[in-house]
Motif scaffolding. Structure first.
Motif, PDB file in Angstrom:
ATOM      1  N   LEU A  98       0.770  -1.100   0.023  1.00 48.32           N
ATOM      2  CA  LEU A  98      -0.006   0.060   0.054  1.00 48.32           C
ATOM      3  C   LEU A  98       0.680   1.142   0.023  1.00 48.32           C
ATOM      4  O   LEU A  98       0.611   2.140  -0.786  1.00 48.32           O
ATOM      5  N   GLU A  99       1.929   1.275   0.616  1.00 48.36           N
ATOM      6  CA  GLU A  99       2.861   2.594   0.619  1.00 48.36           C
ATOM      7  C   GLU A  99       3.341   2.815  -0.671  1.00 48.36           C
ATOM      8  O   GLU A  99       3.597   3.944  -0.792  1.00 48.36           O
ATOM      9  N   CYS A 100       3.520   1.824  -1.631  1.00 44.49           N
ATOM     10  CA  CYS A 100       3.836   2.219  -3.065  1.00 44.49           C
ATOM     11  C   CYS A 100       2.954   1.874  -3.920  1.00 44.49           C
ATOM     12  O   CYS A 100       3.181   2.666  -5.307  1.00 44.49           O
ATOM     13  N   LEU A 101       1.745   1.923  -3.518  1.00 47.72           N
ATOM     14  CA  LEU A 101       0.597   1.909  -4.645  1.00 47.72           C
ATOM     15  C   LEU A 101       0.189   3.290  -5.243  1.00 47.72           C
ATOM     16  O   LEU A 101       0.063   4.207  -4.192  1.00 47.72           O
ATOM     17  N   VAL A 202       6.999  -2.381  -9.862  1.00 49.28           N
ATOM     18  CA  VAL A 202       8.220  -2.630  -9.070  1.00 49.28           C
ATOM     19  C   VAL A 202       9.396  -2.059  -9.663  1.00 49.28           C
ATOM     20  O   VAL A 202      10.382  -1.279  -9.132  1.00 49.28           O
ATOM     21  N   LYS A 203       9.655  -2.255 -10.874  1.00 53.83           N
ATOM     22  CA  LYS A 203      10.673  -1.926 -11.847  1.00 53.83           C
ATOM     23  C   LYS A 203      10.743  -0.438 -11.730  1.00 53.83           C
ATOM     24  O   LYS A 203      12.173   0.101 -11.888  1.00 53.83           O
ATOM     25  N   ASP A 204       9.805   0.198 -11.752  1.00 52.77           N
ATOM     26  CA  ASP A 204       9.801   1.824 -11.850  1.00 52.77           C
ATOM     27  C   ASP A 204       9.704   2.331 -10.435  1.00 52.77           C
ATOM     28  O   ASP A 204       9.699   3.723 -10.477  1.00 52.77           O
ATOM     29  N   LEU A 205       9.881   1.611  -9.453  1.00 52.36           N
ATOM     30  CA  LEU A 205       9.759   2.118  -7.867  1.00 52.36           C
ATOM     31  C   LEU A 205      11.356   2.684  -7.601  1.00 52.36           C
ATOM     32  O   LEU A 205      12.221   2.395  -8.448  1.00 52.36           O
ATOM     33  N   PRO A 206      11.311   4.124  -6.782  1.00 54.78           N
ATOM     34  CA  PRO A 206      12.551   4.568  -6.747  1.00 54.78           C
ATOM     35  C   PRO A 206      13.241   3.700  -5.706  1.00 54.78           C
ATOM     36  O   PRO A 206      12.790   2.664  -5.105  1.00 54.78           O
ATOM     37  N   ASP A 211      14.273  -1.042  -1.761  1.00 53.06           N
ATOM     38  CA  ASP A 211      14.872  -1.647  -0.572  1.00 53.06           C
ATOM     39  C   ASP A 211      13.852  -2.065   0.455  1.00 53.06           C
ATOM     40  O   ASP A 211      14.351  -3.108   1.082  1.00 53.06           O
ATOM     41  N   LEU A 212      12.868  -1.229   0.609  1.00 47.97           N
ATOM     42  CA  LEU A 212      11.856  -1.720   1.606  1.00 47.97           C
ATOM     43  C   LEU A 212      10.880  -2.777   1.295  1.00 47.97           C
ATOM     44  O   LEU A 212      10.882  -3.684   2.182  1.00 47.97           O
ATOM     45  N   TYR A 213      10.647  -2.765  -0.026  1.00 47.90           N
ATOM     46  CA  TYR A 213       9.591  -3.800  -0.348  1.00 47.90           C
ATOM     47  C   TYR A 213      10.151  -4.871  -1.385  1.00 47.90           C
ATOM     48  O   TYR A 213       9.159  -5.757  -1.982  1.00 47.90           O
ATOM     49  N   GLY A 214      11.215  -4.579  -2.108  1.00 48.76           N
ATOM     50  CA  GLY A 214      11.451  -5.519  -3.265  1.00 48.76           C
ATOM     51  C   GLY A 214      11.293  -6.971  -3.126  1.00 48.76           C
ATOM     52  O   GLY A 214      10.696  -7.548  -3.937  1.00 48.76           O
ATOM     53  N   THR A 215      12.100  -7.471  -2.126  1.00 43.91           N
ATOM     54  CA  THR A 215      11.957  -8.699  -1.794  1.00 43.91           C
ATOM     55  C   THR A 215      10.604  -9.472  -1.549  1.00 43.91           C
ATOM     56  O   THR A 215      10.321 -10.449  -1.621  1.00 43.91           O
TER      57      THR A 215
END
Length: 287
Positions: A98-101, A202-206, A211-215
């Motif tokens: 949700l933080e990255c949505l 995910v690819k476009d995330l900063p 680092d926070l949510y990739g894995t």
């Protein structure tokens, strides 16, 4: 007791998955099916697999003009007999913390999976009232127990639970039955599309978000893919829809699949924090 006089039924999102299975099963039972599609190829595919009774209709549930045109088409076909059933199935899925949505994606999820469902129902209710018809909403176990990284989906499906309950009570004076189908994961293309979209997101995330949510997001995607591949068949869900439309006294809720029934037990008997640990553990393993 089973209803033997078959009437007209509208099924939204009938191009693939649950909607397609519902449309074809209802057609085989003798219903006059109006199958909502959004492109000519899907319309031709359905017609090739069904009887002459099945009529594909152009229906974009987020477009008021499209909805009005679909209602007009159905109204002309059914006349005073009205509409026996409306199956609200169309929807999309998004996988993201949700933080990255992106708020735009969240708005689209709610627009398609909640607001558009209500808009379609409002539009067809006059036809349903003519025949004391039935409404069947397609929910999910994630509308009963929220899942990490499926937050917007869970929120939308929770909303469908409330929508169903309220509508059931409000329409009781006219004898219009309202049920919700609550399946476990269903083997449909919706999850593959969701993961494809998520991978791009995910690819476009900063870098800090990766680092926070990739894995964790990768594990969630793996879990969704496995659940989709090993999910129950769309035909199994469609059979519950058929039951809701044909039995004399339809249930308010239909749990479909062993996992859905297990989730229902977890909700009833496990405290929230213990349940959280179980769900997080399963998601982290990608299972």
């Amino acid at each position: 007791m089973v209803i033997t006089t078959q009437g007209a039924v509208v099924v939204t999102g009938a191009s693939t998955g649950i909607g397609k299975a519902c449309a074809l099963q209802l057609d085989k039972l003798g219903f006059q099916v109006f199958a909502g599609v959004r492109n000519p190829a899907d319309a031709e595919m359905l017609k090739s697999q069904a009887s002459h009774r099945l009529t594909p209709i152009w229906l974009d549930i987020t477009d008021a003009v499209s909805i009005a045109a679909a209602v007009e088409t159905v109204n002309k076909a059914v006349g005073d007999l009205g509409l026996w059933g409306l199956v609200n199935n169309a929807g999309i899925a998004v996988v993201s913390p949700l933080e990255c949505l992106a708020i735009a994606e969240l708005r689209q999820q709610m627009e398609v999976n909640v607001i558009a469902q209500i808009a379609v129902t409002q539009a067809f209710l006059p036809l349903l009232r003519r025949s004391q018809g039935r409404i069947v909403n397609i929910g999910s176990i994630i509308g009963k127990m929220a899942m990490p990284f499926l937050g917007s989906n869970s929120a939308a499906k929770f909303a469908m639970e409330a929508f169903t309950d309220v509508l059931r009570m409000e329409l009781q004076p006219w004898g219009i039955s309202v049920s919700i189908i609550e399946p476990s994961y269903v083997a449909t293309p919706i999850w593959e599309r969701a993961v494809t979209t998520t991978n791009k997101t995910v690819k476009d995330l900063p870098p800090e978000a990766k680092d926070l949510y990739g894995t964790a997001t990768a594990a969630a995607c793996e879990s969704v893919i496995k659940s989709g591949k090993n999910g129950i068949s769309a035909d199994m869900v469609a059979q519950s829809v058929v039951n809701a439309l044909t039995t004399k006294r339809p249930k308010t809720r239909y749990l479909v699949g062993k996992e859905a029934k297990f989730v229902d037990l977890m909700i009833k008997f496990l405290p929230d924090r213990i349940r959280d640990r179980v769900i997080i553990g399963q998601t982290a393993k990608g299972t």
